[in-house]
Every structure is written in C-alpha cells, then in structure tokens.
Design an enzyme around this catalytic site. Sequence first.
Site, PDB file in Angstrom:
ATOM      1  N   LYS A  74      -2.348  -2.020  -3.283  1.00  0.00           N
ATOM      2  CA  LYS A  74      -3.437  -1.206  -2.705  1.00  0.00           C
ATOM      3  C   LYS A  74      -3.102   0.268  -2.892  1.00  0.00           C
ATOM      4  CE  LYS A  74      -5.933  -0.406   1.605  1.00  0.00           C
ATOM      5  NZ  LYS A  74      -6.609  -1.064   2.727  1.00  0.00           N
ATOM      6  N   GLU A 119       0.816  -1.216   0.000  1.00  0.00           N
ATOM      7  CA  GLU A 119       0.000   0.000   0.000  1.00  0.00           C
ATOM      8  C   GLU A 119       0.849   1.266   0.000  1.00  0.00           C
ATOM      9  OE1 GLU A 119      -2.746   0.355   3.306  1.00  0.00           O
ATOM     10  OE2 GLU A 119      -3.623   2.176   2.499  1.00  0.00           O
TER      11      GLU A 119
HETATM   12  P1  13P Z   1      -9.230   3.994   3.927  1.00  0.00           P
HETATM   13  O1  13P Z   1     -10.086   3.262   2.922  1.00  0.00           O
HETATM   14  O2  13P Z   1     -10.030   4.619   5.030  1.00  0.00           O
HETATM   15  O3  13P Z   1      -8.288   4.924   3.266  1.00  0.00           O
HETATM   16  O4  13P Z   1      -8.391   2.913   4.681  1.00  0.00           O
HETATM   17  C1  13P Z   1      -7.778   1.918   3.973  1.00  0.00           C
HETATM   18  C2  13P Z   1      -6.582   1.480   4.689  1.00  0.00           C
HETATM   19  O5  13P Z   1      -6.415   0.304   4.931  1.00  0.00           O
HETATM   20  C3  13P Z   1      -5.587   2.489   5.083  1.00  0.00           C
HETATM   21  O6  13P Z   1      -4.382   1.859   5.403  1.00  0.00           O
END
Ligand code: 13P
Length: 336
Positions: free
Chosen positions: A221, A179
């Site tokens: 992500k 991510e």
């Molecule tokens: P959000 O969808 O609220 O951005 O959170 C996703 C997430 O896992 C952040 O690390």
Amino acid sequence: MTSRSTECRQIAAQLTAPGKGILAADESIATMSSRLEQAGVTPSADSRRMYRELLVTTPGLSDGVSGIIFCDETLGQVLSDGRPFAQAVRQLGILPGIKVDTGAKPCPGLPGETITEGLDGLPARLAHYAEIGAAFAKWRAVFTIADDKPSWGSIANNANALARYAAACQEAGLVPIVEPEVMMTGSHTIQRCAEVTASVHAAVRQQLSLQHVDLAGIVLKPNMITEGDGSPERSTPEQVADATVQVLRAWPAELAGVAFLSGGQPPERATANLEALQQHQTPWPLTFSFGRALVSPALAAWGGDETRYADGQTALGVHVAANAAAARLRRDLQSA
Ligand code: 13P
C-alpha cells in the site's frame, strides 16, 4: 508451501481482484473523533459505531470493495441488528481487516521522525483477530520529506518493523497490508518524492526478504508519486502515473498487488491518478485502498443527521463506483 501461505496468497488475490479495491475505515479513536467533531457530530463510541455502520451497509458496496480495514474498537462492536462487524461484512462477500500498529510515535534519537509501534505482543493479538474473523491486517510506516529527512535511521527502523509485522501476519494466516507512506506534506518536487519513495521501498524489500515474507501473500500500500501539497506544481495524472510506475517497477512480479493510499489528495484527483495508472502494463494489479478519498464525502454528506443517512451512503457509493471503474479499466483495455 504451507496451507497458511496458500491461504494468504488466495486472500491477497481476492483483495486485489480486478475492479475491486479496499476501503480504509480504520481511523484511530482520536482521529475518528476529531473528524466527527469537524463534521458536527459529537464523538462517542456509539457515534463512531453508527458512522461505520453507515459505511458498511451502503447498498452495492461489495460491487467495488473487496475488503474493509477496521480499527480494534470497530472490530469489537456490533451493528444495530446485533451482528459483529466482521461477520456482517463477510456476509456481504467483503473481507474484514484490522489495523494492528499502535501508531507512529516520536523516535528517540531521530528528532522530528517517527517509528511505528505495535510489535510487542503482536502474535497473540493477531491470533485473536483471526479468531474473530479478520482476514488481513494493516501496518502504516510514516516518512516525512524535508531537506534532511527521512533519515537512513528512520527508513531502516520502519522497514524492519514493517517486515517483522508482515512475517508475523503470515504466520497467523493473515495477509499483511504493507504500508510505507511517504507523506505529501511539504513543498518538495515530484522527483524528490520519487527518490525518497524508491529508497524507502528498497529498504522495505530488503527487510521483507530477510524476514522470509512471501511477496505473493502481501498487498503493498504505497503513496502515489506526487509533488508536496505546498508545492506550486500540479502534476497531471499521466505524470503521476509515469513516476509512480517507474518507482514500483523495482518490485518483483510475484508481489500479489498494489493498493494505493489517497494521502490527502482531493478525491477526484486520486481517482484520476488511479485511472491514469491503469494505462501502464504492470505484472501486479493496481487498485485503491483509500481512506479519506472515499469516506470524507460520505461523512460531509451525512453530518450526523439521521435524515441525511442515505445521502452519506450515496456519496460513498458514488466514490467507490468511480474508483472501482478506474481499477477495472486495465482489464477492459486488455480485453478490448
Ligand atoms: P488515506 O487514503 O486517507 O491516506 O488513508 C489510507 C490509510 O489507510 C492510511 O493508513
């Protein structure tokens, strides 16, 4: 290919299966406590546990959710009936995941920027999480846009940490969710978000390759490409989808899948953007791994009130169903 890489590829495919997405319920103790407080609930280990129990016992959750990301505290807790969270969600046909980074900390030498920590002792922690039932993991790198940010130093540091984490996960037989989040905070344009995200992704791809990470055994992500939340513009879902897919095209076809974060977008906007994304032909599935866009309505509807428990679950169910329907769109379009 080792049996661990085969296993990772299967789990990654399961996480991004058509019409399913991931529920991010892995807020840290501090973040969860402040969100509970804002909703009128006294924060404690037990209220955090109860709230997560409300989420995972939502009727029909597995129709649209393939995996749930937990934090360390929840993975060590049990439901009211005594079953550990990991076991309970596996029994529903949902894969349990674990956030393994220890947070974005101020980065020495780079004022105003962060480095996500958690590499020390990571292999032992991953082995433990695998043993207690986790199937996948998450690590979030954070980049903020400003005139002179993110710096190349911040991009390089965070891309390296993400790749080292991903390699360690695959060695432990856990699928890494990778991510790199370019934050919506700021008044930047959608073009600037696209440029920064493309630079960040290029560094992440390079580092993943240097660490010999198997892209077929990871889930990316990313943020959707949008203007900053302080910008007067408001891009349409089609504009967001076009810009997002253009940046993602640099990822090879072997990548297992893409599961977007919601990043603070209003839930309806995140869903509309996910729908518009399905109009594009891409070699990898595009789905959701939303936190706030799924759980904020549930938390608001429940508000810690026992008599509104079912309202909280209904709110989550409605948002999961809407996003799962969006994620299913492309398959339906293709088979039409
Ligand atoms: P959000 O969808 O609220 O951005 O959170 C996703 C997430 O896992 C952040 O690390």
